[in-house]
Design an enzyme around this catalytic site. Sequence first.
Site, PDB file in Angstrom:
ATOM      1  N   HIS A  12      21.468  81.036  49.580  1.00  0.00           N
ATOM      2  CA  HIS A  12      21.719  81.345  50.988  1.00  0.00           C
ATOM      3  C   HIS A  12      23.191  81.105  51.332  1.00  0.00           C
ATOM      4  O   HIS A  12      23.815  81.880  52.059  1.00  0.00           O
ATOM      5  CB  HIS A  12      20.861  80.454  51.884  1.00  0.00           C
ATOM      6  N   HIS A  66      25.341  83.854  50.164  1.00  0.00           N
ATOM      7  CA  HIS A  66      25.175  85.029  51.026  1.00  0.00           C
ATOM      8  C   HIS A  66      26.122  84.937  52.228  1.00  0.00           C
ATOM      9  O   HIS A  66      26.740  85.930  52.630  1.00  0.00           O
ATOM     10  CB  HIS A  66      23.720  85.117  51.493  1.00  0.00           C
ATOM     11  N   HIS A 124      18.180  77.479  45.201  1.00  0.00           N
ATOM     12  CA  HIS A 124      17.704  78.425  46.213  1.00  0.00           C
ATOM     13  C   HIS A 124      18.585  78.372  47.461  1.00  0.00           C
ATOM     14  O   HIS A 124      19.084  79.400  47.938  1.00  0.00           O
ATOM     15  CB  HIS A 124      16.253  78.102  46.572  1.00  0.00           C
ATOM     16  N   GLU A 125      18.770  77.180  48.007  1.00  0.00           N
ATOM     17  CA  GLU A 125      19.572  77.060  49.226  1.00  0.00           C
ATOM     18  C   GLU A 125      21.024  77.444  48.976  1.00  0.00           C
ATOM     19  O   GLU A 125      21.696  77.992  49.855  1.00  0.00           O
ATOM     20  CB  GLU A 125      19.473  75.640  49.787  1.00  0.00           C
TER      21      GLU A 125
END
Length: 674
Positions: free
Chosen positions: A466, A469, A462-463
């Site tokens: 980020h 992104h 998940h991180e």
Amino acid sequence: MTTENPFFSASTLPYELPPFADLREEHYLPAFEAGMAQQLAEVAAIAADPEPPTFENTIEALERSGAVLARVSLVFFNQSASDTTPGVQQIEAGISPRLAAHRDAIHLDPALFARVDALYAQREELRLDAESDYLLARYHARFVRAGARLGEAEQARMRELNGELATLETQFEQNVFADTRAAALILDSADELAGLSADAIAAAEENGRALGHDGKFVISLKNFSNQTELAGLDDPTVRRRLLTASLGRGTESNGGLAVRMATLRAERAALLGFASHAAYEVADQTAGTTAAVDEMLGRLVGPAVANARREAAALAAEAGVDAIEAADWQYWSEKVRKARFDFDGSVMRPYLELEAVLRDGAFFAAGQVYGIGFTERPDLVAYHPDARVFEVSDADGTPIGLFIGDFHARESKRGGAWMNELVKQSHLLGQLPVVVNNLNIAKPPAGDPVLLTWDEVTTLFHEFGHALHGLFSDVRYPLVSGPEVPRDFVEYPSQVNEMWADWPLVLGNYAKHHVTGEPMPAELVARMKEAANFGEGFRTVEYLAATLLDWAWHTLPAGTDPGDAQAFEAAALERYQVAMDEIPPRYRTGYFGHIFSGGFYAAGYYGYIWSEVLDADTVEWFKGNGKTVRESGEIFRRELLAKGGSTDAMAAFAAFRGRAPEIAPLLVRRGLVA
């Protein structure tokens, strides 16, 4: 700025990585002060420019301003979260209200706003490119939402509100930090940890040693309510002690602060013409209105609670009791999974070693989907010995940026997991991104493997989403770089990246026994997926309870007295029909840092599930669009990740997906439809 201070000039290291080897705590405050003074001088020059306003001499000039302040802010607030000290906390308490005043000095400058407003009024005549046009709209909205159109008295009150809120938010965060450490569970013997894996017990002993409790075993608290160890601890008394410690954080220290912050935020929203802080916040998000959020949450509560009650009945039957207690839920949930699905989550741990999950999992998946590669750079020094630096390159060898992984818990790090930026990508400033991932994985004794739970694997992916992104950002202006997107959209790319954790090709590449090298048995993977939906009722209610608690605090009209924080919380959960004694909210008011520490998610915690609608729809697209994973990854990167916040978020989704998002895939994933 002639004083020796590394922040006063751009770093000469690769990718402008901050020169951590040269940075000292005493550099921060002078850099903040010099940086604010520099930017105010730059802004004053823009406002006083005798030339008529143009995009270049006003908006682009604003984007170039504040270089020193940007450098010190990005580094300082990363350290305050990742490796704080009493000195850093003292600086933060003092500088936060000053930064709020600094932002107000810019946004409430009438001459500066007049130039921005004039440009916005002639947007069509300017014929800007799409990114510049959108940037102008964002600047105009930022000024208006900060109070640029208010009268003098209202602006004075706005400054007071922002200053007090900045002080309270920092105090709340520091109280959570202190309370979480003080509430760590200290146990005298390994027997009390029966049920946990051997490596988890060893990590608790190592944690005790690191915290000065030699010979004892310490479970440090994560930032959420239901601590992960509850699933394994055999001793019900220890489980109750652990959950009680978790739920009690901030009760005394932060209740009054939460009440005050909610009251001040409501007053600020009213000054700007909004019915509540929630209305003010959502107006600038993809949701648009509080009614839209209400409608979505309303669709979820009933089915989620019904699902959770079915789970509760199954747990009570397995435990042989009339009703399951909150401290026992996770423990008996594991028992039911084992009985129904022949699945024991702890059996997965030997196959989930951190280095393999990182390199052969997250990095490998990024290579398969996007064609990028990672090379560790031990020659580049990060801000802490645990933090490792990797250079990221595109498929053709073109440099992309730096990724810093900081995966271990420590006394100086706040709880949870997050992504930070140390350098923002910007063509205007000629900068490539430097991004950080922080996790809180317990560090075992030296030489022992770092074995993860499946939840920790998912969190790492998940991180890392980020981080991608930020790394894939391909925009001109720093204001819209990378994850600078609407708050209810920012979790979307990271949630999509979770899909690769159990993608067969990826899972088969990293899920190997840390001793034998044998791959995780296929039947164990199959049982994990089969068992996954059991527990969705709990997870959804836990999340919705926190979301609706946030919503209750921030839909208060101005002038409303919330009263006692605990009483308000209990009444709100009852009112929204998510009050279940067996399922505490994922965050209670006293340690709900997402909404009270800095306020980034204030009236925005709904954004996780709002983004999950997009995520679930996107996963379906990846699985069924007829293209290869690599082809699909290029489309997702080009149309969405690379755009950052340079275009309307939902327009970017529609361009990528070919239509508006649909909620059905989320309902299926969450077990809320048959």
